[in-house]
Write an enzyme that holds these catalytic residues in place. Structure first.
Site, PDB file in Angstrom:
ATOM      1  N   PHE A 111       0.861  -1.182   0.000  1.00  0.00           N
ATOM      2  CA  PHE A 111       0.000   0.000   0.000  1.00  0.00           C
ATOM      3  C   PHE A 111       0.900   1.235   0.000  1.00  0.00           C
ATOM      4  O   PHE A 111       1.821   1.350   0.815  1.00  0.00           O
ATOM      5  CB  PHE A 111      -0.976   0.012   1.180  1.00  0.00           C
ATOM      6  CG  PHE A 111      -1.986   1.097   0.997  1.00  0.00           C
ATOM      7  CD1 PHE A 111      -3.010   0.964   0.062  1.00  0.00           C
ATOM      8  CD2 PHE A 111      -1.880   2.291   1.686  1.00  0.00           C
ATOM      9  CE1 PHE A 111      -3.920   1.993  -0.157  1.00  0.00           C
ATOM     10  CE2 PHE A 111      -2.787   3.329   1.470  1.00  0.00           C
ATOM     11  CZ  PHE A 111      -3.810   3.168   0.541  1.00  0.00           C
ATOM     12  N   ASP A 181       1.245  -4.446   8.581  1.00  0.00           N
ATOM     13  CA  ASP A 181       0.115  -3.539   8.364  1.00  0.00           C
ATOM     14  C   ASP A 181      -1.136  -4.403   8.252  1.00  0.00           C
ATOM     15  O   ASP A 181      -1.254  -5.216   7.324  1.00  0.00           O
ATOM     16  CB  ASP A 181       0.361  -2.713   7.097  1.00  0.00           C
ATOM     17  CG  ASP A 181      -0.752  -1.689   6.858  1.00  0.00           C
ATOM     18  OD1 ASP A 181      -1.864  -1.850   7.408  1.00  0.00           O
ATOM     19  OD2 ASP A 181      -0.508  -0.736   6.094  1.00  0.00           O
ATOM     20  N   TYR A 206     -11.236   2.570   9.954  1.00  0.00           N
ATOM     21  CA  TYR A 206     -12.416   2.959   9.174  1.00  0.00           C
ATOM     22  C   TYR A 206     -12.873   1.913   8.164  1.00  0.00           C
ATOM     23  O   TYR A 206     -13.839   2.137   7.453  1.00  0.00           O
ATOM     24  CB  TYR A 206     -12.211   4.310   8.481  1.00  0.00           C
ATOM     25  CG  TYR A 206     -10.975   4.491   7.631  1.00  0.00           C
ATOM     26  CD1 TYR A 206     -10.929   3.988   6.334  1.00  0.00           C
ATOM     27  CD2 TYR A 206      -9.879   5.190   8.104  1.00  0.00           C
ATOM     28  CE1 TYR A 206      -9.804   4.172   5.551  1.00  0.00           C
ATOM     29  CE2 TYR A 206      -8.742   5.379   7.325  1.00  0.00           C
ATOM     30  CZ  TYR A 206      -8.713   4.879   6.047  1.00  0.00           C
ATOM     31  OH  TYR A 206      -7.601   5.063   5.275  1.00  0.00           O
ATOM     32  N   LYS A 207     -12.169   0.795   8.098  1.00  0.00           N
ATOM     33  CA  LYS A 207     -12.574  -0.256   7.151  1.00  0.00           C
ATOM     34  C   LYS A 207     -13.475  -1.254   7.883  1.00  0.00           C
ATOM     35  O   LYS A 207     -14.612  -0.931   8.229  1.00  0.00           O
ATOM     36  CB  LYS A 207     -11.317  -0.911   6.572  1.00  0.00           C
ATOM     37  CG  LYS A 207     -10.453   0.062   5.753  1.00  0.00           C
ATOM     38  CD  LYS A 207      -9.219  -0.634   5.214  1.00  0.00           C
ATOM     39  CE  LYS A 207      -8.290   0.318   4.492  1.00  0.00           C
ATOM     40  NZ  LYS A 207      -8.870   0.841   3.235  1.00  0.00           N
ATOM     41  N   ARG A 353     -12.834  -4.072  -7.414  1.00  0.00           N
ATOM     42  CA  ARG A 353     -12.576  -4.689  -6.105  1.00  0.00           C
ATOM     43  C   ARG A 353     -13.880  -4.775  -5.325  1.00  0.00           C
ATOM     44  O   ARG A 353     -14.651  -3.808  -5.294  1.00  0.00           O
ATOM     45  CB  ARG A 353     -11.538  -3.858  -5.337  1.00  0.00           C
ATOM     46  CG  ARG A 353     -11.023  -4.539  -4.092  1.00  0.00           C
ATOM     47  CD  ARG A 353      -9.999  -3.689  -3.374  1.00  0.00           C
ATOM     48  NE  ARG A 353     -10.613  -2.522  -2.729  1.00  0.00           N
ATOM     49  CZ  ARG A 353      -9.992  -1.708  -1.883  1.00  0.00           C
ATOM     50  NH1 ARG A 353      -8.703  -1.896  -1.602  1.00  0.00           N
ATOM     51  NH2 ARG A 353     -10.615  -0.681  -1.342  1.00  0.00           N
TER      52      ARG A 353
END
Lengths: 394, 394
Positions: A111, A181, A206-207, A353
């Protein structure tokens, strides 16, 4: 757990939301909690709330809620800052802990912010080398110069999972530390940080944790390092006694020392409500349900959409809780899908996705979403001019 | 402006709130705005809100609201992270910009987190020296080794103000850069960053700007440096094209490059509502009203409370928008005051601190607060055992 079992605990828009891996939907409890935090705590009690409403230790309290989801113990997880800033803290701490080593190993296509933060660290420590090696060659790239192995457990695009246990072991065998991560793992797949011996981890609020847009991130430091390392972002709320107003920094005992500045309480309140939902969730059960959802979706898409190529691992046990398909015109196709109520993500340059979140997705959602995708492809309705407007930034 | 002119725009608890310099009270518009952000933006629109509801550029948009309060221009201020983290970014950038210099000059007794962050920076760059010199000797301490002068404009305890213009000039004459912490200035006293030629500034969203508990901080970089320096905390939302997912960092043009990770949108929403209140405020008028309030309070306290010693500048033009009095038993006296509805701060080891906020304080509040203080001292009611319990952390 039955997919969709927690559906009534969320405010869900019409349609099929397959983007909880980017922004989790609003838990009803979060809306209620925020109203209380705003009206009663900030509004009525003001500054006293730092004590009386537990604002001051919210970062550790929420950390302790997240800990069991990632195999961490009490006082090993704290909520603070962003994933980016926490990456910097821990990578810098690793370099300080391994003063005779200068290499950080990671993979290209990690990422981006993880890599960017190491670039930033290199502005302060130009001797640091960021060694990017292909996924299959990570273990062999670790050597006596390696201070830190920094990887994302579940790849943000393909969902491919690293073997956290084997690679942590390889890092340790080389004398390096390991930073994971967990942004696409926490609240999605079982993680066992203690079991695999990880040194450090970071992750996203927040996911899958449904903590609200831009929710603060979390940070894990293994108990064995917690009191020996010091954050280079040594802000006052990581001080042993912030209100002594000493000129000299004395790190707090335990995980609290990894905090920096004053935490954003409103955003923390929502995150706490999101994390509390997981008190009733067994991560192994959730993961089983997630695999059932994703298998059903993949099978139906592959049966009905021959133009799409799965770029995620075919075996659901080897991937996280999302899948991506490569195709031409992925941007336009995703816009057309969103217009039909199926919300996923376009990931440049070629990927559709889709995220799987058994808390609120039902099995029948998978068939319905796949069928809408097939219709769009068959009718080529994605060619409508309104789907070509590239102003999307997420 | 008449003191108290904006009183009906706030939710104020009973009593006299003299702690808006620590946590501003709830603007009614902030409560309403948060409800919208939660229910409509997060709840209904979810991920699309990054574009459709302006989440993505909220940090720059709110920065542009704060800019006129501190004498900054458009695209010179961004909201990001905390004061602590922003101090680190800018101090590190100064060291990178002045590679042949290794000294950061500040004062002992500066707000602790500012000093702690430099200590943290020294863990990565041990050659850096933090040179602490008494207030009156700052200019003479600047030399050819000085990379950065870092001061807080209004002292958090005494409210003494530095001459920003003279000291910025002195820093530049020595070839150094100047970083001003405006935590106790922004929204309280007029500041003219462009006029004085300041290089960098940071400041607080949760004090005079009424942005909510732990509101994100702001950061100023003068236009002349904005595109030449790069943040060492180079996170993805400071990238020129975050959604290109490149492995390499390319700093965004303008102030946006000083962002790091994903911003906490809920906390930003409240801050935006707080900052918007200042659209109708002239900072010079507000400052005049603030001085009227503080003079009235100081005079009445000094006339009726002989045991207290003013430790702030007597001339209201030489101090910020709060005053402190030294006394024995300051902790217990402040607890007794709070119990009577007069909310100020205890600042260790000896100070009673009171903030002046003309948006919602009235002139008669000053007399009433001073009279309650005098009563408590005369009756020695602060000796009641409940006021000795030291669990307060703010």
């Amino acid at each position: 757990m039955t997919p969709g079992a927690f559906r009534d605990r969320f405010h869900l828009p019409k349609g099929i939301y397959m983007d909880g891996n980017s922004l989790g939907p609003l838990p009803l409890a979060a809306a209620e909690r925020l109203r209380r935090t705003v009206d009663e705590e900030w509004g009525d009690s003001l500054i006293a709330s730092w004590n009386t409403h537990g604002w001051m230790n919210a970062p550790e309290r929420i950390g302790d809620l997240i800990a069991p989801l990632i195999g961490a113990g009490p006082d090993e997880v704290v909520v603070a800052d962003s994933v980016s800033v926490n990456i910097f803290k821990l990578a810098a701490a690793a370099l300080i802990a391994r003063p005779d080593r200068h290499v950080i190993v990671s993979e290209p296509g990690n990422f981006p912010t993880d890599l960017y933060m190491i670039e930033g660290l290199r502005r302060l420590r130009p001797e640091v080398e960021l060694r990017l090696v292909e996924r299959g060659r990570v273990a062999e790239a670790l050597d006596e110069d390696t201070a830190l192995l920094m990887l994302t457990h579940v790849h943000y695009k393909t969902a491919e999972m690293f073997d956290m246990r084997a690679l942590t072991k390889a890092a340790h065998a080389a004398g390096a530390l390991a930073l994971w991560d967990l942004s696409h793992s926490a609240g999605a797949v079982p993680v066992d940080l203690r079991g695999v011996g990880a040194d450090f981890a970071v992750g996203c609020g927040y996911k899958y944790l449904n903590g609200g847009p831009g929710a603060p991130a979390f940070l894990y430091v293994a108990e064995r390092h917690r009191n020996t390392l010091i954050s280079p972002l040594s802000g006052w709320l990581g001080h042993e006694a912030p209100f002594a107003f000493d000129d000299d920094y004395r790190p707090a005992p335990g995980i609290r020392r990894w905090r920096a500045g004053t935490p954003p309480i409103l955003s923390l309140s929502a995150l706490e409500a999101g994390a509390l939902l997981f008190a009733d969730v067994d991560m192994t059960d959730l993961w089983t349900a997630s695999q059932a959802l994703s298998q059903r979706f993949v099978e139906r898409v592959e049966a009905t959409c021959p133009g799409l190529t799965l770029i995620s691992p075919r075996d659901s046990a080897g991937r996280g809780s999302h899948v991506s398909f490569a195709t031409e015109n992925a941007y336009e196709i995703m816009q057309a899908l969103i217009a039909r109520g199926v919300v996923g993500d376009f990931r440049a340059p070629e990927a559709l996705r889709f995220g799987f979140t058994p808390l609120y997705q039902k099995m029948e959602d998978m068939d319905a979403a796949a069928d809408i995708l097939a219709e769009i492809l068959q009718a080529e309705s994605w060619r409508a001019p309104e789907y070509a407007n590239r102003n999307a930034v997420t």
